[in-house]
Motif scaffolding. Structure first.
Motif, PDB file in Angstrom:
ATOM      1  N   HIS A 159       0.828  -1.215   0.000  1.00  0.00           N
ATOM      2  CA  HIS A 159       0.000   0.000   0.000  1.00  0.00           C
ATOM      3  C   HIS A 159       0.860   1.262   0.000  1.00  0.00           C
ATOM      4  CE1 HIS A 159      -3.980  -1.701   0.122  1.00  0.00           C
ATOM      5  NE2 HIS A 159      -3.673  -2.479   1.162  1.00  0.00           N
ATOM      6  N   LYS A 160       2.073   1.144   0.532  1.00  0.00           N
ATOM      7  CA  LYS A 160       2.994   2.282   0.554  1.00  0.00           C
ATOM      8  C   LYS A 160       3.836   2.358  -0.716  1.00  0.00           C
ATOM      9  CE  LYS A 160       3.523   2.535   5.595  1.00  0.00           C
ATOM     10  NZ  LYS A 160       4.490   2.444   6.729  1.00  0.00           N
ATOM     11  N   GLY A 161       3.609   1.406  -1.631  1.00  0.00           N
ATOM     12  CA  GLY A 161       4.377   1.394  -2.860  1.00  0.00           C
ATOM     13  C   GLY A 161       5.736   0.751  -2.730  1.00  0.00           C
ATOM     14  N   ILE A 162       5.930  -0.033  -1.674  1.00  0.00           N
ATOM     15  CA  ILE A 162       7.205  -0.721  -1.446  1.00  0.00           C
ATOM     16  C   ILE A 162       7.071  -2.169  -1.892  1.00  0.00           C
ATOM     17  CG2 ILE A 162       8.908  -1.408   0.274  1.00  0.00           C
ATOM     18  CD1 ILE A 162       7.931   0.913   2.008  1.00  0.00           C
ATOM     19  N   THR A 163       7.924  -2.595  -2.803  1.00  0.00           N
ATOM     20  CA  THR A 163       7.838  -3.964  -3.299  1.00  0.00           C
ATOM     21  C   THR A 163       8.519  -4.944  -2.357  1.00  0.00           C
ATOM     22  OG1 THR A 163       8.345  -5.435  -5.167  1.00  0.00           O
ATOM     23  CG2 THR A 163       9.973  -3.741  -4.647  1.00  0.00           C
ATOM     24  N   THR A 164       8.031  -6.174  -2.334  1.00  0.00           N
ATOM     25  CA  THR A 164       8.665  -7.257  -1.569  1.00  0.00           C
ATOM     26  C   THR A 164       9.169  -8.347  -2.511  1.00  0.00           C
ATOM     27  OG1 THR A 164       6.492  -8.319  -1.280  1.00  0.00           O
ATOM     28  CG2 THR A 164       7.248  -6.847   0.478  1.00  0.00           C
ATOM     29  N   ALA A 165       9.188  -8.023  -3.812  1.00  0.00           N
ATOM     30  CA  ALA A 165       9.626  -8.997  -4.809  1.00  0.00           C
ATOM     31  C   ALA A 165      11.124  -9.253  -4.694  1.00  0.00           C
ATOM     32  CB  ALA A 165       9.289  -8.492  -6.213  1.00  0.00           C
ATOM     33  N   SER A 166      11.526 -10.461  -5.041  1.00  0.00           N
ATOM     34  CA  SER A 166      12.952 -10.808  -4.991  1.00  0.00           C
ATOM     35  C   SER A 166      13.667 -10.440  -6.282  1.00  0.00           C
ATOM     36  CB  SER A 166      13.111 -12.310  -4.731  1.00  0.00           C
ATOM     37  OG  SER A 166      12.472 -13.065  -5.750  1.00  0.00           O
ATOM     38  N   ALA A 167      12.892 -10.150  -7.335  1.00  0.00           N
ATOM     39  CA  ALA A 167      13.475  -9.761  -8.621  1.00  0.00           C
ATOM     40  C   ALA A 167      12.609  -8.683  -9.256  1.00  0.00           C
ATOM     41  CB  ALA A 167      13.585 -10.974  -9.551  1.00  0.00           C
ATOM     42  N   ALA A 168      13.249  -7.775  -9.969  1.00  0.00           N
ATOM     43  CA  ALA A 168      12.520  -6.693 -10.634  1.00  0.00           C
ATOM     44  C   ALA A 168      11.894  -7.210 -11.930  1.00  0.00           C
ATOM     45  CB  ALA A 168      13.466  -5.542 -10.938  1.00  0.00           C
ATOM     46  N   PRO A 176      18.876   1.703  -6.406  1.00  0.00           N
ATOM     47  CA  PRO A 176      19.954   1.555  -5.415  1.00  0.00           C
ATOM     48  C   PRO A 176      19.862   2.574  -4.281  1.00  0.00           C
ATOM     49  CG  PRO A 176      20.788   2.594  -7.405  1.00  0.00           C
ATOM     50  CD  PRO A 176      19.380   2.154  -7.709  1.00  0.00           C
ATOM     51  N   ASN A 177      19.079   3.633  -4.485  1.00  0.00           N
ATOM     52  CA  ASN A 177      18.992   4.695  -3.486  1.00  0.00           C
ATOM     53  C   ASN A 177      17.722   4.626  -2.642  1.00  0.00           C
ATOM     54  OD1 ASN A 177      21.434   5.902  -4.449  1.00  0.00           O
ATOM     55  ND2 ASN A 177      20.262   6.761  -6.156  1.00  0.00           N
ATOM     56  N   LYS A 178      16.827   3.700  -2.980  1.00  0.00           N
ATOM     57  CA  LYS A 178      15.572   3.596  -2.248  1.00  0.00           C
ATOM     58  C   LYS A 178      15.156   2.138  -2.172  1.00  0.00           C
ATOM     59  CE  LYS A 178      10.846   5.421  -2.025  1.00  0.00           C
ATOM     60  NZ  LYS A 178       9.815   6.251  -2.704  1.00  0.00           N
ATOM     61  N   LYS A 179      15.218   1.572  -0.987  1.00  0.00           N
ATOM     62  CA  LYS A 179      14.891   0.161  -0.804  1.00  0.00           C
ATOM     63  C   LYS A 179      13.420  -0.101  -1.124  1.00  0.00           C
ATOM     64  CE  LYS A 179      15.213  -3.600   2.566  1.00  0.00           C
ATOM     65  NZ  LYS A 179      15.589  -3.990   3.948  1.00  0.00           N
ATOM     66  N   GLY A 180      13.179  -1.151  -1.909  1.00  0.00           N
ATOM     67  CA  GLY A 180      11.814  -1.543  -2.235  1.00  0.00           C
ATOM     68  C   GLY A 180      11.197  -0.763  -3.374  1.00  0.00           C
ATOM     69  N   ALA A 181      12.018   0.003  -4.103  1.00  0.00           N
ATOM     70  CA  ALA A 181      11.498   0.810  -5.223  1.00  0.00           C
ATOM     71  C   ALA A 181      12.157   0.379  -6.528  1.00  0.00           C
ATOM     72  CB  ALA A 181      11.739   2.295  -4.972  1.00  0.00           C
ATOM     73  N   PHE A 182      11.443   0.600  -7.646  1.00  0.00           N
ATOM     74  CA  PHE A 182      11.972   0.290  -8.973  1.00  0.00           C
ATOM     75  C   PHE A 182      12.331   1.567  -9.713  1.00  0.00           C
ATOM     76  CE2 PHE A 182       8.885  -3.449  -8.690  1.00  0.00           C
ATOM     77  CZ  PHE A 182       9.869  -4.362  -8.344  1.00  0.00           C
TER      78      PHE A 182
END
Length: 206
Positions: A159-168, A176-182
Motif C-alpha cells: 500500500h505504501k508502494g514498497i515492493t517485496t519482490a525478490s526480482a525486478a 539503489p537509493n531507495k529500498k523496495g522501489a523500482f
C-alpha cells in the motif's frame, strides 16, 4: 549414519521481526547437535552428515535438504536423525506426527529432538507423550500465526508502494537509493516500448 538436520525460515518467524535472533541460526543448531553427540557414548564414532534447509518453511516437507535426507533414510544409510527441536523438523502437526508414529518406526529410524527432550527410542511400542503432542500443535499454530503476520506486513508495504519482490520485472531494476522501489532499466525499456508500439499498430502476440 546420523543425519544432523538444520532448518530455518524467516517466514516461520524463526529469526523474529528484526532477523537478529541467533538462537535458531543454522550455526547454533549445528553446534548444539555436535555437543549433544559428543556427550552421548552410543552416538560417538558414528558418521554424521549435515542436511540443511536455509530459508525453507516448516509448514511442508518440500525442502531439498529434507528430501535428500529422506533419500538416505530410504536407502538404509541413515538410521538416526537429530534436530535441535521438533519445530526444526517441521511445523505441520499432522505431517510431523505421521513421520514420528508411522514412517520412522516402520523404517527403523531413531528421531531425537534435543530441546524437546524427545528420543523415539523411549517411545517404542507406546503412543507419543502429551508434551510432545502439545509441542507439535504449538509449532503448527506458531507457523500459521507467523504466516499471517508476514502477509499483513507485506500488504502494508504494498500500500505504501514498497515492493517485496525478490526480482525486478522486465523493464525495471531495483533503485539503489531507495529500498523496495523500482527505476526504469534503459536497455530493457526500449524493448518494452517497442512491444507497446507494435501492439498499438494492431499486431497480435504471435
Amino acid at each position: 549414519m546420523i543425519a544432523a538436520y538444520q532448518r530455518i525460515s524467516r517466514a516461520d518467524g524463526d529469526l523474529g521481526k528484526d532477523g537478529k535472533d541467533k538462537s535458531n541460526s543454522i550455526e547454533n543448531q549445528k553446534e548444539l547437535i555436535q555437543r549433544y553427540i559428543s556427550c552421548k557414548e552410543s552416538l560417538q564414532n558414528v558418521p554424521v552428515m549435515d542436511f540443511v534447509d536455509d530459508g525453507y518453511t516448516g509448514s511442508n516437507f518440500d525442502r531439498p535438504g529434507f528430501q535428500q535426507m529422506m533419500d538416505g533414510v530410504r536407502s538404509g544409510k541413515i538410521d538416526t536423525i537429530i534436530v535441535k527441536d521438533l519445530s526444526r523438523f517441521g511445523r505441520d502437526y499432522i505431517g510431523v506426527g505421521e513421520y514420528m508414529e508411522q514412517i520412522f518406526p516402520l523404517l527403523g529410524v531413531r528421531l531425537i529432538a534435543i530441546n524437546d527432550n524427545y528420543d523415539s527410542d523411549n517411545y517404542k511400542g507406546a503412543t507419543l507423550g502429551m508434551d510432545v503432542v502439545v509441542s507439535n500443535l504449538v509449532n503448527t499454530m506458531y507457523c500459521r500465526d507467523a504466516g499471517k503476520k508476514l502477509r499483513t506486513a507485506n500488504q502494508v508495504k504494498w500500500h505504501k508502494g514498497i515492493t517485496t519482490a525478490s526480482a525486478a520485472p522486465f523493464g525495471y531494476q531495483f533503485d539503489p537509493n531507495k529500498k523496495g522501489a523500482f527505476i526504469v532499466d534503459p536497455p530493457a525499456a526500449k524493448i518494452v516500448r517497442r512491444i507497446f508500439d507494435l501492439a498499438i499498430l494492431g499486431l497480435g502476440t504471435r
